[in-house]
Design a protein around this motif. Structure first.
Motif, PDB file in Angstrom:
ATOM      1  N   SER A   1     -12.634 -40.004 108.481  1.00 38.83           N
ATOM      2  CA  SER A   1     -13.344 -40.032 107.216  1.00 38.83           C
ATOM      3  C   SER A   1     -13.247 -38.705 106.480  1.00 38.83           C
ATOM      4  O   SER A   1     -13.325 -38.662 105.254  1.00 38.83           O
ATOM      5  CB  SER A   1     -14.820 -40.380 107.436  1.00 38.83           C
ATOM      6  OG  SER A   1     -14.958 -41.746 107.739  1.00 38.83           O
TER       7      SER A   1
ATOM      8  N   TYR B   1     -12.139 -38.300 102.769  1.00 39.14           N
ATOM      9  CA  TYR B   1     -12.921 -37.490 101.835  1.00 39.14           C
ATOM     10  C   TYR B   1     -12.014 -36.532 101.065  1.00 39.14           C
ATOM     11  O   TYR B   1     -12.133 -36.379  99.840  1.00 39.14           O
ATOM     12  CB  TYR B   1     -13.980 -36.714 102.622  1.00 39.14           C
ATOM     13  CG  TYR B   1     -14.885 -35.832 101.802  1.00 39.14           C
ATOM     14  CD1 TYR B   1     -16.061 -36.324 101.240  1.00 39.14           C
ATOM     15  CD2 TYR B   1     -14.571 -34.490 101.597  1.00 39.14           C
ATOM     16  CE1 TYR B   1     -16.902 -35.503 100.491  1.00 39.14           C
ATOM     17  CE2 TYR B   1     -15.397 -33.667 100.852  1.00 39.14           C
ATOM     18  CZ  TYR B   1     -16.570 -34.177 100.311  1.00 39.14           C
ATOM     19  OH  TYR B   1     -17.397 -33.368  99.564  1.00 39.14           O
TER      20      TYR B   1
ATOM     21  N   ARG C   1      -9.821 -38.527  98.565  1.00 35.64           N
ATOM     22  CA  ARG C   1     -10.628 -38.953  97.414  1.00 35.64           C
ATOM     23  C   ARG C   1     -10.926 -37.786  96.490  1.00 35.64           C
ATOM     24  O   ARG C   1     -10.812 -37.882  95.261  1.00 35.64           O
ATOM     25  CB  ARG C   1     -11.918 -39.586  97.938  1.00 35.64           C
ATOM     26  CG  ARG C   1     -12.781 -40.299  96.907  1.00 35.64           C
ATOM     27  CD  ARG C   1     -13.788 -39.420  96.227  1.00 35.64           C
ATOM     28  NE  ARG C   1     -14.573 -38.650  97.187  1.00 35.64           N
ATOM     29  CZ  ARG C   1     -15.352 -37.634  96.826  1.00 35.64           C
ATOM     30  NH1 ARG C   1     -15.444 -37.268  95.543  1.00 35.64           N
ATOM     31  NH2 ARG C   1     -16.030 -36.961  97.735  1.00 35.64           N
TER      32      ARG C   1
ATOM     33  N   ILE D   1     -14.259 -46.423  95.331  1.00 33.46           N
ATOM     34  CA  ILE D   1     -15.154 -45.541  96.082  1.00 33.46           C
ATOM     35  C   ILE D   1     -16.264 -45.144  95.109  1.00 33.46           C
ATOM     36  O   ILE D   1     -16.090 -44.250  94.275  1.00 33.46           O
ATOM     37  CB  ILE D   1     -14.415 -44.312  96.630  1.00 33.46           C
ATOM     38  CG1 ILE D   1     -13.285 -44.751  97.579  1.00 33.46           C
ATOM     39  CG2 ILE D   1     -15.388 -43.386  97.362  1.00 33.46           C
ATOM     40  CD1 ILE D   1     -12.443 -43.602  98.119  1.00 33.46           C
TER      41      ILE D   1
ATOM     42  N   GLN E   1     -19.322 -40.904  97.601  1.00 32.34           N
ATOM     43  CA  GLN E   1     -19.003 -40.434  98.947  1.00 32.34           C
ATOM     44  C   GLN E   1     -19.618 -39.055  99.129  1.00 32.34           C
ATOM     45  O   GLN E   1     -19.521 -38.208  98.240  1.00 32.34           O
ATOM     46  CB  GLN E   1     -17.493 -40.360  99.161  1.00 32.34           C
ATOM     47  CG  GLN E   1     -17.070 -40.023 100.580  1.00 32.34           C
ATOM     48  CD  GLN E   1     -15.563 -40.002 100.746  1.00 32.34           C
ATOM     49  OE1 GLN E   1     -14.860 -39.330  99.995  1.00 32.34           O
ATOM     50  NE2 GLN E   1     -15.046 -40.747 101.723  1.00 32.34           N
TER      51      GLN E   1
ATOM     52  N   LEU F   1     -25.887 -39.668  98.389  1.00 35.37           N
ATOM     53  CA  LEU F   1     -24.978 -40.755  98.030  1.00 35.37           C
ATOM     54  C   LEU F   1     -25.665 -41.814  97.184  1.00 35.37           C
ATOM     55  O   LEU F   1     -25.156 -42.216  96.130  1.00 35.37           O
ATOM     56  CB  LEU F   1     -24.396 -41.369  99.305  1.00 35.37           C
ATOM     57  CG  LEU F   1     -23.502 -42.591  99.101  1.00 35.37           C
ATOM     58  CD1 LEU F   1     -22.186 -42.419  99.846  1.00 35.37           C
ATOM     59  CD2 LEU F   1     -24.170 -43.865  99.571  1.00 35.37           C
TER      60      LEU F   1
ATOM     61  N   CYS G   1     -13.004 -47.971 107.202  1.00 35.85           N
ATOM     62  CA  CYS G   1     -12.590 -48.193 105.816  1.00 35.85           C
ATOM     63  C   CYS G   1     -11.791 -49.490 105.686  1.00 35.85           C
ATOM     64  O   CYS G   1     -12.025 -50.288 104.774  1.00 35.85           O
ATOM     65  CB  CYS G   1     -11.765 -46.998 105.337  1.00 35.85           C
ATOM     66  SG  CYS G   1     -11.023 -47.189 103.706  1.00 35.85           S
TER      67      CYS G   1
ATOM     68  N   THR H   1     -19.763 -43.253 102.851  1.00 39.09           N
ATOM     69  CA  THR H   1     -19.005 -43.752 101.714  1.00 39.09           C
ATOM     70  C   THR H   1     -19.555 -45.106 101.276  1.00 39.09           C
ATOM     71  O   THR H   1     -19.867 -45.954 102.115  1.00 39.09           O
ATOM     72  CB  THR H   1     -17.516 -43.901 102.078  1.00 39.09           C
ATOM     73  OG1 THR H   1     -17.056 -42.709 102.726  1.00 39.09           O
ATOM     74  CG2 THR H   1     -16.670 -44.160 100.840  1.00 39.09           C
TER      75      THR H   1
ATOM     76  N   TYR I   1     -18.642 -48.412  98.844  1.00 41.07           N
ATOM     77  CA  TYR I   1     -17.532 -49.090  98.192  1.00 41.07           C
ATOM     78  C   TYR I   1     -18.004 -50.331  97.435  1.00 41.07           C
ATOM     79  O   TYR I   1     -19.000 -50.958  97.804  1.00 41.07           O
ATOM     80  CB  TYR I   1     -16.511 -49.589  99.227  1.00 41.07           C
ATOM     81  CG  TYR I   1     -15.940 -48.589 100.193  1.00 41.07           C
ATOM     82  CD1 TYR I   1     -14.748 -47.924  99.928  1.00 41.07           C
ATOM     83  CD2 TYR I   1     -16.557 -48.347 101.432  1.00 41.07           C
ATOM     84  CE1 TYR I   1     -14.190 -47.039 100.855  1.00 41.07           C
ATOM     85  CE2 TYR I   1     -16.003 -47.470 102.358  1.00 41.07           C
ATOM     86  CZ  TYR I   1     -14.826 -46.819 102.058  1.00 41.07           C
ATOM     87  OH  TYR I   1     -14.277 -45.963 102.974  1.00 41.07           O
TER      88      TYR I   1
END
Length: 436
Positions: free
Chosen positions: A85, A89, A92, A242, A245, A275, A352, A388, A390
């Motif tokens: 992740s 990150y 992204r 996304i 995050q 978040l 993910c 995260t 989504y």
């Protein structure tokens, strides 16, 4: 604000660590699948972050050179169990900053059998501080794995403070093993009764063997793209946005006398609060969660830390069935780490992949109905957590590009598929191809 989207995912089946498949092959399979899912080739990737914990430096280059020596930056990432992740990150962040339009996050791991341990005995262990605090306050059992003691003590404290029981912990494991029966990528697909979970060999405190994740070999990959890239390549129907995050590290609470905090609960709280504030939604808006259940005790305390339940009420959603199909949330439809497996560098990208398939409505028998928001939680001691959120970019139906549904069928890649995913410009050299 600029948006970022996951446009392609892929993973290998997670396997017992027997050294039968090496990391270049695993990484190549996951990357190829993600590129094919996105309908692009490797030369369209502008930057790559490759995550692994156990391996020599530049292993990421060794994997990706098989797809082309395109001279893009490849950054190798190691952040304990949140490595995958962390790579996501970084990808992204780079896309949303406008530096690139397409980045790859790849994670892989080839592990040894048995419990995790330090690879270096001639230098300071990064967890020496929390281990020392734990030994002073709860003692230390030389015969039990250190991670099992940290997370097990967190579960014990939650039971002492709030009234949860060993049965609640066992019910979490029973659920995740049951979910994994429908996941072709899972290392284990056996279903166990609650009694079998409770009566399995003890590892530490209330934790039995069936409540602990195994070591695993495997790989996962995600392609992250900008809105401009998504529209240019006609990917909006399959793109997963996304929405938000957050990444956090430990607060001083990790070194307090609270066992729950030794497991990183406070960094999860901080990241989750930030978040949901950034996204403008609440935990109640989420339908499906992939949560870091390295031990059943961590799933229990994380319900609370993520805000899925009020403080001290994590065991309430176990009693009500609100953590599985038919309830408020479906947590770990993949089987979670406990049953799917836990190759450290790949775990975050496997989470993910599962959530992307759920949002595309591809997950077959394990599909969660009416998914609008999906939440991912991946934590590593030492420490780092990445959370995260989504959602699907639009409501259009999308179909797999590879001739089968990868969410419900785990296939190996063919030589033809690798060639299709490979860079079209600056193709693999004849020397490299011969050596590989």
């Amino acid at each position: 604000m600029p948006k970022s989207y996951v446009v392609g995912v892929g993973m290998t089946q997670f396997l017992k660590p027997r050294g039968l498949v090496d990391y270049p092959e695993m990484g190549l399979e996951a990357a190829t699948k993600a590129l094919l899912d996105a309908g692009i080739s490797y030369d369209q990737v502008e930057y790559a972050f490759t995550g692994y914990v156990y391996g020599d430096s530049t292993a990421g280059q060794r994997v990706l050179y098989q797809l082309g020596m395109t001279q893009i930056p490849v950054i190798n990432v190691n952040n304990n169990c949140s490595t995958g992740s962390t790579a996501l990150y970084q990808a992204r962040l780079l896309v949303e900053s406008g530096v690139v339009d397409c980045a790859m996050a790849l994670g892989f791991e080839r592990m040894e059998r048995g419990s995790l341990g330090s690879k270096f005995t001639d230098r300071t262990n990064p967890l020496d501080h929390v281990m020392g605090v734990m030994a002073e306050n709860r003692g230390f059992e030389p015969t039990a794995p250190g991670a099992a003691q940290i997370f097990g003590n967190a579960g014990i404290e939650y039971m002492e403070k709030y009234g949860a029981t060993a049965t609640h912990l066992a019910k979490i494991a029973e659920k995740n093993h049951r979910h994994s029966a429908l996941n072709p990528y899972s290392q284990f697909r056996d279903v166990y009764t609650l009694e079998q979970v409770l009566n399995a060999p003890k590892v530490f405190g209330p934790l039995t063997k069936l409540q602990c994740c195994p070591t695993s070999d495997g790989a996962g990959c995600a392609i992250v793209a900008s809105e401009k890239f998504v529209k240019k390549h006609g990917l909006m129907d399959q793109a997963i946005e996304i929405v938000a995050q957050e990444m956090a590290t430990d607060s001083p609470k990790m070194l307090s006398t609270s066992a729950i905090e030794w497991a990183g609960a406070d960094m999860t709280r901080r990241a989750a609060q930030q978040l949901f504030k950034k996204a403008g939604v609440t935990p109640n808006d989420v339908q499906v969660v992939e949560l870091h259940d390295c031990f059943s005790a961590n799933e229990l305390v994380t319900y609370d830390a993520l805000g899925l339940t009020p403080p001290g009420k994590a065991h309430s959603i176990i009693d009500s069935g609100d953590n599985t199909y038919g309830g408020k949330f479906v947590i770990n439809p993949s089987g979670g780490l406990i049953s799917k497996g836990h190759p450290l560098g790949a775990t975050g990208l496997a989470q993910c992949s599962e959530l992307v398939w759920q949002l595309r409505n591809w997950a077959g028998e394990r599909q969660v109905p009416n998914v609008k928001y999906a939440l991912q939680h991946n934590v590593g001691l030492g420490g780092a957590v990445v959370i995260t959120l989504y959602k699907k970019a639009n409501n259009a139906k999308s179909e797999p590009r590879v001739g089968y549904n990868p969410a419900v069928e785990a296939r190996n890649v063919t030589d033809e598929e690798v060639q299709k995913a490979s860079a079209k410009v600056n193709q693999r050299s004849e020397i490299l191809s011969a050596r590989l």
